[in-house]
Design an enzyme around this catalytic site. Structure first.
Site, PDB file in Angstrom:
ATOM      1  N   ARG A  73      35.653 -28.773  -6.142  1.00  0.00           N
ATOM      2  CA  ARG A  73      35.072 -29.169  -7.427  1.00  0.00           C
ATOM      3  C   ARG A  73      35.784 -30.428  -7.939  1.00  0.00           C
ATOM      4  NH1 ARG A  73      30.570 -28.412  -9.594  1.00  0.00           N
ATOM      5  NH2 ARG A  73      30.673 -26.135  -9.484  1.00  0.00           N
ATOM      6  N   GLN A  90      23.014 -24.958  -2.124  1.00  0.00           N
ATOM      7  CA  GLN A  90      22.979 -25.997  -3.158  1.00  0.00           C
ATOM      8  C   GLN A  90      23.711 -27.255  -2.673  1.00  0.00           C
ATOM      9  OE1 GLN A  90      22.050 -26.353  -6.485  1.00  0.00           O
ATOM     10  NE2 GLN A  90      23.677 -27.508  -7.474  1.00  0.00           N
ATOM     11  N   ARG A  95      29.032 -30.789   2.496  1.00  0.00           N
ATOM     12  CA  ARG A  95      30.260 -30.597   1.710  1.00  0.00           C
ATOM     13  C   ARG A  95      30.969 -29.303   2.052  1.00  0.00           C
ATOM     14  NH1 ARG A  95      28.733 -29.083  -4.598  1.00  0.00           N
ATOM     15  NH2 ARG A  95      27.301 -27.374  -4.174  1.00  0.00           N
ATOM     16  N   HIS A 166      28.665 -37.677  -4.809  1.00  0.00           N
ATOM     17  CA  HIS A 166      28.634 -36.976  -6.109  1.00  0.00           C
ATOM     18  C   HIS A 166      29.977 -37.198  -6.827  1.00  0.00           C
ATOM     19  CE1 HIS A 166      28.330 -33.672  -8.940  1.00  0.00           C
ATOM     20  NE2 HIS A 166      27.281 -33.126  -8.368  1.00  0.00           N
ATOM     21  N   ASP A 211      22.240 -34.373 -17.693  1.00  0.00           N
ATOM     22  CA  ASP A 211      21.922 -34.145 -16.280  1.00  0.00           C
ATOM     23  C   ASP A 211      20.630 -34.897 -15.967  1.00  0.00           C
ATOM     24  OD1 ASP A 211      21.782 -33.205 -13.709  1.00  0.00           O
ATOM     25  OD2 ASP A 211      21.925 -31.068 -14.230  1.00  0.00           O
ATOM     26  N   GLU A 270      26.698 -40.355  -9.849  1.00  0.00           N
ATOM     27  CA  GLU A 270      26.451 -40.028  -8.443  1.00  0.00           C
ATOM     28  C   GLU A 270      25.474 -41.038  -7.866  1.00  0.00           C
ATOM     29  OE1 GLU A 270      25.075 -35.930  -8.605  1.00  0.00           O
ATOM     30  OE2 GLU A 270      26.245 -35.631 -10.418  1.00  0.00           O
TER      31      GLU A 270
HETATM   32  C1  BG6 Z   1      24.685 -32.406 -10.253  1.00  0.00           C
HETATM   33  C2  BG6 Z   1      23.424 -31.741 -10.699  1.00  0.00           C
HETATM   34  O1  BG6 Z   1      24.374 -33.372  -9.314  1.00  0.00           O
HETATM   35  O2  BG6 Z   1      25.537 -31.436  -9.654  1.00  0.00           O
HETATM   36  C3  BG6 Z   1      23.773 -30.638 -11.677  1.00  0.00           C
HETATM   37  O3  BG6 Z   1      22.595 -32.707 -11.296  1.00  0.00           O
HETATM   38  C4  BG6 Z   1      24.750 -29.671 -11.033  1.00  0.00           C
HETATM   39  O4  BG6 Z   1      22.588 -29.956 -12.083  1.00  0.00           O
HETATM   40  C5  BG6 Z   1      25.947 -30.444 -10.545  1.00  0.00           C
HETATM   41  O5  BG6 Z   1      25.132 -28.692 -11.975  1.00  0.00           O
HETATM   42  C6  BG6 Z   1      27.019 -29.587  -9.883  1.00  0.00           C
HETATM   43  O6  BG6 Z   1      26.490 -28.866  -8.823  1.00  0.00           O
HETATM   44  P1  BG6 Z   1      27.395 -27.856  -8.035  1.00  0.00           P
HETATM   45  O7  BG6 Z   1      26.561 -27.252  -6.963  1.00  0.00           O
HETATM   46  O8  BG6 Z   1      28.546 -28.650  -7.449  1.00  0.00           O
HETATM   47  O9  BG6 Z   1      27.885 -26.852  -9.048  1.00  0.00           O
END
Ligand code: BG6
Length: 300
Positions: A73, A90, A95, A166, A211, A270
């Site tokens: 994170r 997701q 990653r 990101h 967002d 990003e």
């Molecule tokens: C961003 C998205 O790119 O990533 C958000 O637009 C999302 O909606 C964020 O919450 C974090 O994503 P993740 O999967 O790392 O929690």
């Protein structure tokens, strides 16, 4: 493994491998100016970029997982082949994957470079039935960090993909930060069912959850971190789209790997391609995108 990496790819004073958090393999690039950047092989994930003065420019959550099963994170998650939700995990599997080192060098101009790579495996093919080769080059100079991503379709069929860097920037206070350069561009507001709008503001400021996917934006943006008296330029090529994200209070509380108060100290800008809808890559074809971060003004 770390010793073998050091023997093969380590460069005295410039490239060093060590065990990072929870023993995960980490490579640190150091420039003669004192600037440095750290990259985990897990996700080819850049977790730190420090100016020659030692100021940390990227945010990593104190609650971040450092484990093969979770993304880190903060820093720069490398998103491929899916952005956001969908059939894959997701933000895709890059990653979450273990990348390998393809090469390291110190160039004649003193810049320090490393290339990491990821190719399809039986595990990725089970998730996403396409053969691919992905490369991330990390290039460190005195005041810039450049990430170059290449996607090669090694499959006999075309595939669709999205690729995003990101990046989580560390700021002194998100309410004293602004993203500049998006005025007049079209965005999709993820908080309002992807409502399509035109950005009226000359600078995006943060006073609540944000967002948004901005489409086809100019190739040079700025992030003003007024609390630190710092300006960063974000320069990109082949990456037309930009997401601007800050989770703010409620979403921060819902994120298990993010401190409740940490939204204050980060802003994601990003850079990537095909964030709104995937793009197609023909067999044998290569896509390349690049983003450079530049410290334009540092605190006195
Ligand atoms: C961003 C998205 O790119 O990533 C958000 O637009 C999302 O909606 C964020 O919450 C974090 O994503 P993740 O999967 O790392 O929690």
């Amino acid at each position: 493994m770390i010793d073998a990496l050091q023997t093969r790819y380590g460069i005295e004073g410039a490239i060093a491998f060590s065990a990072g958090n929870n023993g995960l393999a980490r490579m640190v690039l150091t420039h003669a100016s004192g600037a440095s950047t750290a990259v985990y092989l897990h996700g080819a994930h850049v977790t730190s970029w420090k100016s020659p003065e030692g100021a940390e420019l990227f945010f990593v959550s104190r609650e971040s997982h450092f484990s093969p099963q979770h993304p880190i994170r903060g820093g720069i998650p490398v998103i491929f082949p899916q952005f956001g939700g969908g059939p894959l995990p997701q933000h895709g599997f890059a990653r979450l994957s273990e990348w390998s080192v393809a090469g390291t060098e110190v160039r004649a101009d003193g810049s320090v470079a490393a290339v990491l790579q990821l190719s399809s495996t039986p595990e990725t093919l089970a998730l996403w039935p396409h053969r691919f080769h992905l490369e991330l080059q990390v290039l460190l100079r005195e005041r810039t960090l450049t990430l170059t991503v290449q996607v090669l379709n090694t499959d006999p069929r075309p595939f669709d993909f999205t690729q995003v860097l990101h990046t989580y920037f560390r700021v002194a206070d998100c309410e004293q930060a602004a993203v500049v350069g998006l005025q007049g561009t079209t965005y999709l507001d993820s908080l309002r069912d992807d409502a399509r709008e035109t950005e009226a503001r000359d600078e995006i400021r943060f006073a609540g959850e944000t967002d948004r996917i901005y489409l086809n934006v100019p190739d040079c943006l700025h992030l003003r971190d007024e609390g630190n008296g710092r300006v960063l330029a974000i320069e990109k090529q082949g990456m037309p789209d930009v997401t601007v994200w800050n989770p703010w209070i409620d979403k921060a509380r819902r994120m298990p790997d993010f401190g409740d108060d940490e939204y204050r100290w980060m802003v994601c800008v990003e850079t990537g391609v095909a964030m709104a809808a995937p793009t197609t890559l023909a067999p044998g074809q290569r896509w390349q995108g690049e983003t450079t971060f530049r410290v334009e003004r540092d605190p006195a």
